[in-house]
Design an enzyme around this catalytic site. Structure first.
Site, mmCIF file in Angstrom:
data_model
loop_
_atom_site.group_PDB
_atom_site.id
_atom_site.type_symbol
_atom_site.label_atom_id
_atom_site.label_comp_id
_atom_site.label_asym_id
_atom_site.label_seq_id
_atom_site.Cartn_x
_atom_site.Cartn_y
_atom_site.Cartn_z
ATOM 1 N N CYS A 87 0.868 -1.177 0.000
ATOM 2 C CA CYS A 87 0.000 0.000 0.000
ATOM 3 C C CYS A 87 0.908 1.230 0.000
ATOM 4 O O CYS A 87 1.735 1.391 0.903
ATOM 5 C CB CYS A 87 -0.856 -0.048 1.270
ATOM 6 S SG CYS A 87 -1.856 1.410 1.569
ATOM 7 N N ASN A 88 0.771 2.061 -1.029
ATOM 8 C CA ASN A 88 1.600 3.271 -1.115
ATOM 9 C C ASN A 88 1.330 4.199 0.072
ATOM 10 O O ASN A 88 2.246 4.810 0.615
ATOM 11 C CB ASN A 88 1.280 4.045 -2.396
ATOM 12 C CG ASN A 88 1.690 3.307 -3.651
ATOM 13 O OD1 ASN A 88 2.690 3.636 -4.266
ATOM 14 N ND2 ASN A 88 0.929 2.305 -4.056
ATOM 15 N N CYS A 197 -1.034 3.902 -6.349
ATOM 16 C CA CYS A 197 -1.910 3.226 -5.386
ATOM 17 C C CYS A 197 -2.075 1.795 -5.874
ATOM 18 O O CYS A 197 -2.331 1.574 -7.066
ATOM 19 C CB CYS A 197 -3.266 3.935 -5.339
ATOM 20 S SG CYS A 197 -4.519 3.052 -4.398
HETATM 21 N N1 DGL Z 1 -3.870 0.462 -1.900
HETATM 22 C C1 DGL Z 1 -3.707 1.682 -1.155
HETATM 23 C C2 DGL Z 1 -2.493 2.443 -1.700
HETATM 24 O O1 DGL Z 1 -1.669 1.859 -2.385
HETATM 25 C C3 DGL Z 1 -5.024 2.368 -1.142
HETATM 26 C C4 DGL Z 1 -5.113 3.473 -0.187
HETATM 27 C C5 DGL Z 1 -6.475 3.698 0.393
HETATM 28 O O2 DGL Z 1 -6.951 2.807 1.076
HETATM 29 O O3 DGL Z 1 -6.955 4.812 0.215
HETATM 30 O O4 DGL Z 1 -2.313 3.609 -1.453
#
Ligand code: DGL
Length: 273
Positions: A87-88, A197
């Protein structure tokens, strides 16, 4: 009495067969898991979809760190030898804290600004990410380092993660949001779009229909998998290649959506965490 050599051999065998832990705010990190599983099919993996608390993007650094600690501690309880923060938003806000407080190696994911900025011909690149990522110190450091002389069109993908978490990937609402977010990038003549993301790779088929043909889409999944392999090797934690990786998935909200993302190929267990 067990000899010291045998003792260390036993520990080494247990450690190398331990799973790789992977977590994300929801189903999106499976785009990273997929690359890891493709490159390292002999590794056991445990994936946590923290969908109950998604999206992380609009939350503050403190809350994102709290949630990342919760996920890390569960993965450690399950005996993981290495943790991939798929998750970024969690990486850019919390990985430093995790590395300072836990002994296992952590692999993070960050928007791939560097390859886009180095390769752009139009001198303009787009980045689609969450508010949490785009406002983080780590992201600013990277874009300052590599974005010199390049126009970086930053766009918060507000509303995209909740739609993906509800399985609404190919819907008119998704298309409407994407058109809105891509418009300033197309106007700036970007030739690279960086997906910042881990949920967004699931939007690539739709993005391709909305972007001019010459725009290259970059996501970081394959690079994260290669980095995971390098760190496992460096720490002598690789599972034997004769092993067939066992992949376990946990979700704390709507496990059926995660199951759908995995095309029903794996069992997803409902777990409250
Ligand atoms: N998959 C997450 C990322 O890479 C999503 C972030 C979120 O939950 O808003 O940032």
């Amino acid at each position: 009495m067990i000899s010291t050599r045998l003792f260390f051999l036993l520990i080494f065998t247990i450690m190398s067969n331990s799973p790789i832990g992977i977590f994300d705010s929801g189903v999106g990190g499976t785009s990273i898991w997929r690359e890891i599983h493709k490159l390292l099919p002999h590794e056991n993996t445990i994936y946590l979809a923290d969908s109950k608390y998604a999206p992380y993007g609009p939350k503050g650094k403190e809350r994102i760190t709290e949630l990342s600690i919760k996920n890390t501690e569960l993965l450690l309880k399950k005996g993981c030898k290495l943790i991939v923060v798929a998750c970024n938003t969690a990486t850019t806000n919390a990985i430093r804290h995790l590395r300072e407080h836990y002994d296992v190696p952590f692999i993070g994911i960050e928007p791939a600004i560097k390859p886009a900025a180095l390769q752009t011909k139009s001198n303009a690149i787009g980045i689609l990410a969450t508010k949490g990522t785009l406002s983080s110190e780590l992201f600013h450091k990277t874009s300052d380092l590599y974005g010199n002389g390049v126009t970086i069109v930053e766009q918060v993908g507000e509303g995209l993660v909740p739609l993906i978490e509800n399985g609404e990937i190919d819907t008119p609402e998704m298309e409407k949001l994407l058109k809105l977010y891509l418009a300033p990038m197309i106007a700036a003549d970007i030739d690279y779009l960086v997906l910042g993301c881990s949920h967004y790779p699931y939007l690539i088929p739709k993005l391709k229909t909305l972007l001019p043909q010459h725009v290259t889409i970059i996501d970081s999944g394959a690079a994260v998998a290669r980095h995971t392999q390098a760190i496992l090797t460096q720490h002598e934690l690789c599972a034997p290649t004769s092993n067939v990786g066992d992949c376990i998935f946990y979700s704390n909200r709507k496990p059926e959506i995660l199951s759908e993302i995995l095309h029903g190929d794996f069992t997803v267990e409902a777990l409250d965490f």
